[in-house]
Design an enzyme around this catalytic site. Structure first.
Site, PDB file in Angstrom:
ATOM      1  N   ASP A  63     -11.230 -20.406  42.280  1.00  0.00           N
ATOM      2  CA  ASP A  63     -11.062 -20.269  40.828  1.00  0.00           C
ATOM      3  C   ASP A  63     -10.976 -18.781  40.523  1.00  0.00           C
ATOM      4  O   ASP A  63     -11.310 -17.939  41.366  1.00  0.00           O
ATOM      5  CB  ASP A  63     -12.269 -20.882  40.098  1.00  0.00           C
ATOM      6  CG  ASP A  63     -12.191 -20.677  38.587  1.00  0.00           C
ATOM      7  OD1 ASP A  63     -11.131 -20.953  37.996  1.00  0.00           O
ATOM      8  OD2 ASP A  63     -13.180 -20.194  37.990  1.00  0.00           O
ATOM      9  N   SER A  64     -10.557 -18.453  39.325  1.00  0.00           N
ATOM     10  CA  SER A  64     -10.538 -17.058  38.903  1.00  0.00           C
ATOM     11  C   SER A  64     -11.958 -16.479  38.857  1.00  0.00           C
ATOM     12  O   SER A  64     -12.126 -15.268  38.840  1.00  0.00           O
ATOM     13  CB  SER A  64      -9.890 -16.951  37.524  1.00  0.00           C
ATOM     14  OG  SER A  64     -10.568 -17.794  36.616  1.00  0.00           O
TER      15      SER A  64
ATOM     16  N   CYS B 248      -8.958 -24.186  39.120  1.00  0.00           N
ATOM     17  CA  CYS B 248      -8.639 -23.376  37.950  1.00  0.00           C
ATOM     18  C   CYS B 248      -7.364 -23.966  37.362  1.00  0.00           C
ATOM     19  O   CYS B 248      -6.359 -24.106  38.078  1.00  0.00           O
ATOM     20  CB  CYS B 248      -8.401 -21.928  38.387  1.00  0.00           C
ATOM     21  SG  CYS B 248      -7.756 -20.842  37.093  1.00  0.00           S
TER      22      CYS B 248
ATOM     23  N   HIS C 137     -13.637 -24.166  32.688  1.00  0.00           N
ATOM     24  CA  HIS C 137     -14.830 -23.697  31.984  1.00  0.00           C
ATOM     25  C   HIS C 137     -15.310 -24.715  30.938  1.00  0.00           C
ATOM     26  O   HIS C 137     -16.468 -24.718  30.548  1.00  0.00           O
ATOM     27  CB  HIS C 137     -14.536 -22.393  31.221  1.00  0.00           C
ATOM     28  CG  HIS C 137     -14.677 -21.149  32.020  1.00  0.00           C
ATOM     29  ND1 HIS C 137     -13.817 -20.802  33.028  1.00  0.00           N
ATOM     30  CD2 HIS C 137     -15.588 -20.132  31.941  1.00  0.00           C
ATOM     31  CE1 HIS C 137     -14.179 -19.634  33.531  1.00  0.00           C
ATOM     32  NE2 HIS C 137     -15.254 -19.203  32.900  1.00  0.00           N
TER      33      HIS C 137
ATOM     34  N   GLU D 108     -19.473 -18.548  29.502  1.00  0.00           N
ATOM     35  CA  GLU D 108     -20.057 -17.587  30.456  1.00  0.00           C
ATOM     36  C   GLU D 108     -21.306 -16.920  29.900  1.00  0.00           C
ATOM     37  O   GLU D 108     -22.194 -16.525  30.652  1.00  0.00           O
ATOM     38  CB  GLU D 108     -19.008 -16.536  30.839  1.00  0.00           C
ATOM     39  CG  GLU D 108     -17.912 -17.153  31.674  1.00  0.00           C
ATOM     40  CD  GLU D 108     -17.006 -16.145  32.336  1.00  0.00           C
ATOM     41  OE1 GLU D 108     -17.170 -14.932  32.120  1.00  0.00           O
ATOM     42  OE2 GLU D 108     -16.112 -16.598  33.074  1.00  0.00           O
TER      43      GLU D 108
HETATM   44  N1  DGL Z   1     -10.881 -21.084  35.097  1.00  0.00           N
HETATM   45  C1  DGL Z   1      -9.759 -20.764  34.249  1.00  0.00           C
HETATM   46  C2  DGL Z   1      -8.961 -22.043  33.962  1.00  0.00           C
HETATM   47  O1  DGL Z   1      -9.355 -23.131  34.337  1.00  0.00           O
HETATM   48  C3  DGL Z   1     -10.191 -20.100  32.953  1.00  0.00           C
HETATM   49  C4  DGL Z   1     -10.721 -18.694  33.146  1.00  0.00           C
HETATM   50  C5  DGL Z   1      -9.630 -17.661  33.277  1.00  0.00           C
HETATM   51  O2  DGL Z   1      -8.889 -17.439  32.302  1.00  0.00           O
HETATM   52  O3  DGL Z   1      -9.522 -17.087  34.339  1.00  0.00           O
HETATM   53  O4  DGL Z   1      -7.902 -21.965  33.380  1.00  0.00           O
END
Ligand code: DGL
Length: 267
Positions: free
Chosen positions: A22-23, A85, A194, A161
């Site tokens: 994930d990011s 993600c 998220h 977060e």
């Molecule tokens: N985890 C990212 C998503 O599911 C959101 C967070 C980000 O923008 O990096 O799109």
């Protein structure tokens, strides 16, 4: 949660870990669901915190990051990769599936399948700006007789977060983003990893007649199905996780606890 002693020690692919990226920490909601469904699997989690957020970056940049992330996980000897993600899935899942000789599952397809089972008239997709711009969810629903509303909700990521998912500020933002949602919408897809943390807050803003789709739960079910179909399920693993983060902010432990629902020991 402890680190794996050696991710590459397994001789059979069944014993190899599942790679999840994930990011940053949103993918930990997917990892949490994966651990609930697949307690015997081992995991290598990569959170690209140094380059977060992906949600506001261009397609080209997200694709490059995604390829690098899978290259890293591949080097750890994983048997499959979960793109935990939605933004990375939206921009790069086809590229990754074409490029790597590994099973790769994203969060979009399983969530769309789940939403199609619930929606009667209309579906709303809440996601990052990048995911909404990609049009991937909208395209996936286009062949179905449903009204589709895609709504970018960029402030949900920092609220989750900061541990403010149930705070009045989150309720206010949920009402702001969902204000004017047509009454024809009966299914709402949380199109960002998220957002499961904000599920109760979002549900309160739309009312009980709208059913929510959690991308973490539907993705974990799809991974369990794939492992079974491809005879890749680990018969004897102990559910260990090895964590890799591209940056270690001071509040990393708190973030991991918030999203994973347990504390992590970082490799
Ligand atoms: N985890 C990212 C998503 O599911 C959101 C967070 C980000 O923008 O990096 O799109």
């Amino acid at each position: 949660v402890t680190g794996l002693s050696s991710a590459k020690s397994s001789s059979s692919p069944k014993n190899a870990p599942i790679g999840v990226f994930d990011s940053g920490v949103g993918g930990l909601t997917v990892l949490r669901a994966l651990r609930q469904h697949l307690p015997q699997e081992q995991f290598v989690y990569l959170g690209d915190l140094a380059r977060l957020p992906y949600g506001d970056k261009s397609a080209e940049t997200v694709r490059r990051y995604s390829v690098e992330n899978v290259e890293f996980l591949n080097r750890q000897g994983v048997k499959m990769v979960v793109v935990a993600c939605a933004t990375a899935t939206a921009w790069s899942i086809e590229l990754l599936q074409a490029h790597f000789p590994l099973p790769i599952i994203g969060v979009i397809e399983p969530a769309v399948e789940a939403a199609l089972k619930l929606a009667r008239q209309g579906v709303a997709i809440l996601a990052t700006r990048g995911t909404v711009t990609s049009g991937v969810y909208q395209a996936r629903f286009a062949s179905h007789p449903l009204e589709v509303h895609a709504i970018p909700c960029p402030l949900f990521v920092p609220l989750a977060e900061e541990g403010l998912s149930h705070h009045e500020a989150a309720h206010l933002m949920a009402r702001h983003y969902l204000h004017g949602l047509p009454s024809t919408v009966d299914a709402l897809l949380l199109g960002c990893t998220h957002y499961p943390l904000l599920a109760q807050t979002i549900a309160a803003a739309v009312g009980p007649q709208v059913r929510l789709v959690d991308p973490a739960a539907s993705c974990a079910q799809a991974v369990a199905r794939l492992l079974k179909e491809q005879d890749l399920a680990n018969p004897s693993g102990t559910g260990q996780i090895r964590f890799h983060f591209t940056d270690r902010p001071p509040h990393l432990s708190r973030l991991v606890e918030t999203f994973l629902g347990e504390s992590g020991q970082f490799a």
